[in-house]
Design an enzyme around this catalytic site. Structure first.
Site, PDB file in Angstrom:
ATOM      1  CB  CYS A 100       3.528 -10.047   2.830  1.00 26.28           C
ATOM      2  SG  CYS A 100       3.472  -8.312   2.356  1.00 26.28           S
ATOM      3  CG  HIS A 209      -1.474 -10.988   2.836  1.00 23.65           C
ATOM      4  ND1 HIS A 209      -0.783 -11.286   3.975  1.00 23.65           N
ATOM      5  CD2 HIS A 209      -0.909  -9.843   2.358  1.00 23.65           C
ATOM      6  CE1 HIS A 209       0.153 -10.362   4.191  1.00 23.65           C
ATOM      7  NE2 HIS A 209       0.101  -9.479   3.208  1.00 23.65           N
TER       8      HIS A 209
HETATM    9  N1  GLN Z   1       5.880  -4.199   6.150  1.00 23.44           N
HETATM   10  C1  GLN Z   1       6.071  -4.772   4.871  1.00 23.44           C
HETATM   11  C2  GLN Z   1       5.807  -3.813   3.730  1.00 23.44           C
HETATM   12  O1  GLN Z   1       4.998  -2.913   3.868  1.00 23.44           O
HETATM   13  C3  GLN Z   1       5.220  -6.019   4.721  1.00 23.44           C
HETATM   14  C4  GLN Z   1       3.743  -5.766   4.760  1.00 23.44           C
HETATM   15  C5  GLN Z   1       2.912  -7.019   4.872  1.00 23.44           C
HETATM   16  O2  GLN Z   1       3.382  -8.046   5.336  1.00 23.44           O
HETATM   17  N2  GLN Z   1       1.642  -6.947   4.496  1.00 23.44           N
HETATM   18  O3  GLN Z   1       6.385  -3.945   2.681  1.00 23.44           O
END
Ligand code: GLN
Length: 278
Positions: A100, A209
């Site tokens: 992510c 995740h």
């Molecule tokens: N901040 C990033 C987004 O919202 C990644 C979010 C995350 O790693 N869950 O796209």
């Protein structure tokens, strides 16, 4: 004099990069899974944890980077671009798993917390822009590219970014449930399909995740195999049960699951005994 016993292979070193900045949804567990799957096989493994402010070594075999919110993500990218140790490690042939925010950081650019484009590490040929729709939140099921040898994968996503791949990166797979890279992330040839992740050589990024390696141990072994060579199989009954359970939890997968994801009888018995399902 008795001959010297052959030297044991040196410990595989797994770097856990900035878990205090990038470690949402238990992503740091990916490092534990990698190390534990080596130990179960009698191999030595060491987790090298580097928190924010620390120097990331360039000598590790595998690097694990998790997800995070926009502000810490921005800090982490800045720091990694200053240190450049991850770049040196990749040049040396180290493998990387980035989830992510980690995936977004490894690309060429992403959008920082102030809405301004920020340079990524340029280790993956992709850019991440702000999605125009709602955040992508929920179960994510990905059908990996056929040549990867990976089974259908399960994860959980929560992100606002949309990742667009350029020809230097291949997607990890096609999204079956969820959003993955988002609207412009299709690189598998079907205009209507969504893709997840980006892969270039030994650098792997995904929106899953979970932790993704707990849910998909075959993926853990693929990454380990990149640095150790072929590995002996493990008894994965428990994690297969978890995989089946998570796949069934994804919207639209339950009906498909009845056809395609019935666990083998031993696993089904194990799940029933654990959850007292009759
Ligand atoms: N901040 C990033 C987004 O919202 C990644 C979010 C995350 O790693 N869950 O796209």
């Amino acid at each position: 004099m008795a001959p010297e016993p052959p030297a044991a292979p040196s410990a595989v070193r797994v770097a856990l990069v900035f878990p205090d900045l990038l470690g949402t949804y238990g992503d740091s567990g990916n490092a534990v899974i990698l190390a534990q799957r080596l130990r179960w096989r009698g191999r030595a493994a060491e987790i090298v944890e580097i928190n924010a402010g620390g120097a990331v070594p360039d000598s590790c075999d595998l690097y694990v980077i998790g997800g995070g919110e926009d502000q810490p993500q921005s800090l982490a990218a800045r720091e990694l671009n200053i240190q450049r140790s991850l770049h040196r490690a990749v040049d040396r042939g180290a493998a990387v798993l980035a989830v992510c925010a980690g995936l977004q950081i490894l690309g060429r650019t992403f959008v920082g917390p102030d809405g301004i484009e920020q340079p990524g590490l340029d280790l993956l040929d992709c850019v991440t822009v702000r999605g125009r729709g709602r955040r992508a939140v929920g179960e994510l099921v990905v059908e990996p590219a056929a040549n990867s040898g990976l089974p259908v994968m399960t994860g959980y996503e929560n992100h606002g970014g949309v990742t667009i791949l350029s020809p230097g990166a291949q997607p990890l797979g096609r999204v079956r449930t969820g959003v993955g890279n988002g609207q412009d992330g299709d690189a598998l040839g079907e205009a209507s399909s969504l893709a997840d992740g980006a892969v270039n050589g030994r650098v792997w990024g995904t929106y899953m995740h979970g932790p993704v390696l707990a849910r998909n141990p075959t993926f853990a072994d693929l990454l380990l195999g990149l640095v150790t060579g072929p590995l002996s199989p493990l008894d994965d009954q428990e994690s297969e049960a978890l995989r089946s359970e998570r796949l069934q939890a994804a919207p639209g997968e339950a009906s498909r699951g009845a056809r395609r994801w019935a666990p083998p009888p031993g696993v089904a018995r194990w799940v029933r005994s654990r959850h007292r399902v009759r």
